[in-house]
Design an enzyme around this catalytic site. Structure first.
Site, PDB file in Angstrom:
ATOM      1  N   LEU A  16       0.843  -1.198   0.000  1.00 55.22           N
ATOM      2  CA  LEU A  16       0.000   0.000   0.000  1.00 55.22           C
ATOM      3  C   LEU A  16       0.878   1.247   0.000  1.00 55.22           C
ATOM      4  CD1 LEU A  16      -2.802   1.141  -0.085  1.00 55.22           C
ATOM      5  CD2 LEU A  16      -2.961   0.938   2.403  1.00 55.22           C
ATOM      6  N   ALA A  18       2.426   4.376  -3.074  1.00 55.78           N
ATOM      7  CA  ALA A  18       1.896   5.305  -4.069  1.00 55.78           C
ATOM      8  C   ALA A  18       1.231   4.579  -5.236  1.00 55.78           C
ATOM      9  CB  ALA A  18       3.023   6.204  -4.577  1.00 55.78           C
ATOM     10  N   VAL A  19       1.869   3.506  -5.717  1.00 58.08           N
ATOM     11  CA  VAL A  19       1.314   2.756  -6.846  1.00 58.08           C
ATOM     12  C   VAL A  19      -0.066   2.218  -6.499  1.00 58.08           C
ATOM     13  CG1 VAL A  19       1.604   0.697  -8.266  1.00 58.08           C
ATOM     14  CG2 VAL A  19       3.573   2.170  -7.798  1.00 58.08           C
ATOM     15  N   ASN A  39      -0.317  -4.792   3.821  1.00 58.96           N
ATOM     16  CA  ASN A  39       1.006  -4.178   3.850  1.00 58.96           C
ATOM     17  C   ASN A  39       1.806  -4.811   4.971  1.00 58.96           C
ATOM     18  OD1 ASN A  39       2.341  -1.854   2.339  1.00 58.96           O
ATOM     19  ND2 ASN A  39       2.911  -1.363   4.449  1.00 58.96           N
ATOM     20  N   HIS A  40       3.102  -5.063   4.721  1.00 56.93           N
ATOM     21  CA  HIS A  40       3.899  -5.746   5.731  1.00 56.93           C
ATOM     22  C   HIS A  40       3.981  -4.897   6.992  1.00 56.93           C
ATOM     23  CE1 HIS A  40       7.449  -3.153   5.275  1.00 56.93           C
ATOM     24  NE2 HIS A  40       7.203  -3.173   3.982  1.00 56.93           N
ATOM     25  N   THR A 154       3.984   8.221  -9.878  1.00 57.49           N
ATOM     26  CA  THR A 154       3.224   8.541  -8.671  1.00 57.49           C
ATOM     27  C   THR A 154       4.141   8.476  -7.466  1.00 57.49           C
ATOM     28  OG1 THR A 154       1.314   7.451  -9.700  1.00 57.49           O
ATOM     29  CG2 THR A 154       1.122   7.996  -7.376  1.00 57.49           C
ATOM     30  N   HIS A 219      17.513   2.557 -16.852  1.00 58.10           N
ATOM     31  CA  HIS A 219      18.112   2.740 -15.526  1.00 58.10           C
ATOM     32  C   HIS A 219      19.468   2.059 -15.399  1.00 58.10           C
ATOM     33  CE1 HIS A 219      14.335   3.961 -13.030  1.00 58.10           C
ATOM     34  NE2 HIS A 219      14.420   4.623 -14.170  1.00 58.10           N
ATOM     35  N   GLU A 364      16.770  -1.451  -6.775  1.00 56.71           N
ATOM     36  CA  GLU A 364      15.888  -2.354  -7.515  1.00 56.71           C
ATOM     37  C   GLU A 364      16.453  -2.669  -8.893  1.00 56.71           C
ATOM     38  OE1 GLU A 364      11.832  -1.128  -7.664  1.00 56.71           O
ATOM     39  OE2 GLU A 364      11.766  -0.654  -5.527  1.00 56.71           O
TER      40      GLU A 364
END
Length: 433
Positions: A16, A18-19, A39-40, A154, A219, A364
């Site tokens: 949970l 921004a996406v 959400n963790h 976002t 990236h 990432e």
């Protein structure tokens, strides 16, 4: 809000951030059943739970021409512990970082999720669909869908208000692949995203869609190189800008050459996995940010894949030079256009436990590329350019750990062994051939 779409059923957002807030607004506009989130547990989840207990809802603000996306969406239920889940859900949407897909799927209580029909990966990398399917329990018949990338830009506005997010840009087009090519969920999600003005193009396989994740191509050569890492890993001096030419940013002829070579290596991997590679310049221009035809003629874009290496690198360099400003923004009184490329690097920072952590860019990107390289080894591909970028990152981070002290650094800074996940992807791929 429209009537509930029975093909979606009840939807659980896993993660949970921004996406998820943007996805939730799109689902509410389209018409889903019950809408929940998992959400963790942690400090952020606690802030979310407290805000929801006060009656807060998810809030999205659209910026500029996307202001019409603004709105609110209420959650029907919020969980911090997967053990709390019940068999109420037909659709799961993974809104977590792509490098955590495997851990997240393994951590779900599948014995209580027998009604799940569809899993959507919001920003999949090459092999992500196969990896997730390899982690599903025997007998699970859920269809796994891969979006080529998240379809907007976002961010959470203020971490003290974790339910508020800002969307400043929306992609024109994303691609969707499915573990079952004839599944109706592809058409459902096409309609959901059309509500935000995003075209969804279905492709024959998940790998074909995953091969169109733009961050994989951009990236890695820009943000795993020496210039970017020196800025990201430093507390001092100017931060540098992500999309500017050297010396303000990482874009040099050498970085553009790395981008072209990485594209060639990824293209060969896609071919061996049975997916069609892309025309990189056409993909960057037509699906992401276009430039004036004065700078890049249509014939040059369409003929990019057949051009020689030197010509390809020249055209890519021209594209990024043309995007130093937003070429379609109105000029100000001095004739200047919006400084489109002035996106500062986010730097390392200490978390709430006082440990150094890397921002998502480049962490990432490193993890995703490391897994792709490990997968490519199964197809007898060496991927020297990709390996060079990984080594650049690992050397820079190793020096940072030595300087700061291992006890001051979060474990996520250390290299990971991607081979077990790559092995799982390859076994799943072999089983579907």
């Amino acid at each position: 809000m429209n009537a509930a779409d029975e093909s979606l059923g009840n939807v659980l957002l896993v993660g949970l951030g921004a996406v998820a807030i943007q996805v939730a607004l799109d689902l509410r506009r389209h018409g889903a059943g019950r809408l929940g989130a998992l959400n963790h547990p942690g400090r952020r989840s606690q802030r979310i739970a407290e805000a929801l207990a006060r009656g807060a809802c998810l809030q999205l603000e659209g910026q500029g021409q996307h202001r019409w996306l603004s709105g609110n969406a209420a959650l029907d239920v919020f969980h911090q512990d997967p053990a709390e889940l019940r068999d109420d859900w037909q659709t799961l949407v993974l809104c977590v970082p792509a490098d955590s897909y495997l851990d997240v799927v393994r951590g779900l209580p599948w014995e209580r999720l027998g009604g799940v029909r569809t899993l959507l990966l919001v920003s999949a990398f090459i092999g992500a669909n196969l990896l997730v399917r390899s982690a599903l329990p025997a007998g699970c018949q859920a269809t796994v869908l891969s979006l080529s990338s998240y379809y907007a830009a976002t961010k959470v506005i203020d971490e003290t208000q974790p339910l508020r997010a800002l969307t400043k840009a929306v992609k024109r087009r994303v691609y969707l692949g499915s573990s079952r090519p004839d599944c109706p969920a592809r058409e459902t999600w096409r309609r959901v995203l059309a509500g935000s003005g995003v075209e969804v193009v279905p492709l024959a396989t998940p790998e074909a869609a995953e091969g169109r994740n733009v961050t994989t191509y951009v990236h890695s050569p820009f943000f795993l190189g020496e210039f970017a890492l020196a800025r990201i890993l430093s507390e001092q001096g100017p931060p540098g800008f992500m999309y500017k030419l050297y010396p303000e940013g990482p874009i040099t002829p050498g970085a553009i050459g790395a981008m072209r070579r990485l594209w060639c290596e990824l293209s060969e991997l896609l071919r061996r996995m049975g997916a069609e590679p892309l025309n990189l310049l056409r993909f960057l221009n037509d699906d992401n940010y276009p430039v004036h035809e004065t700078m890049l003629p249509r014939a040059a874009i369409d003929g990019f894949a057949e051009a020689g290496a030197e010509r390809q690198e020249y055209l890519l360099f021209v594209r990024y030079a043309a995007l130093l400003v937003d070429p379609f923004s109105p000029a100000d009184e001095q004739g200047r256009h919006f400084d489109f490329s002035a996106v500062p690097f986010r730097r390392v920072s200490r978390d709430e436990d006082g440990l150094w952590r890397l921002p998502r860019v480049p962490l990432e990107d490193y993890r995703k590329l490391a897994l792709i390289v490990a997968l490519a080894a199964h197809f007898d591909l060496a991927m020297p350019q990709a390996r060079s970028l990984l080594a650049s990152y690992e050397n820079a981070v190793s020096r940072f750990i030595d300087c700061q002290g291992a006890s001051q650094c979060h474990p996520s800074l250390y290299p990971i062994d991607s081979r077990p996940a790559a092995d799982a992807i390859y076994r799943q791929w072999c089983s579907t051939c």
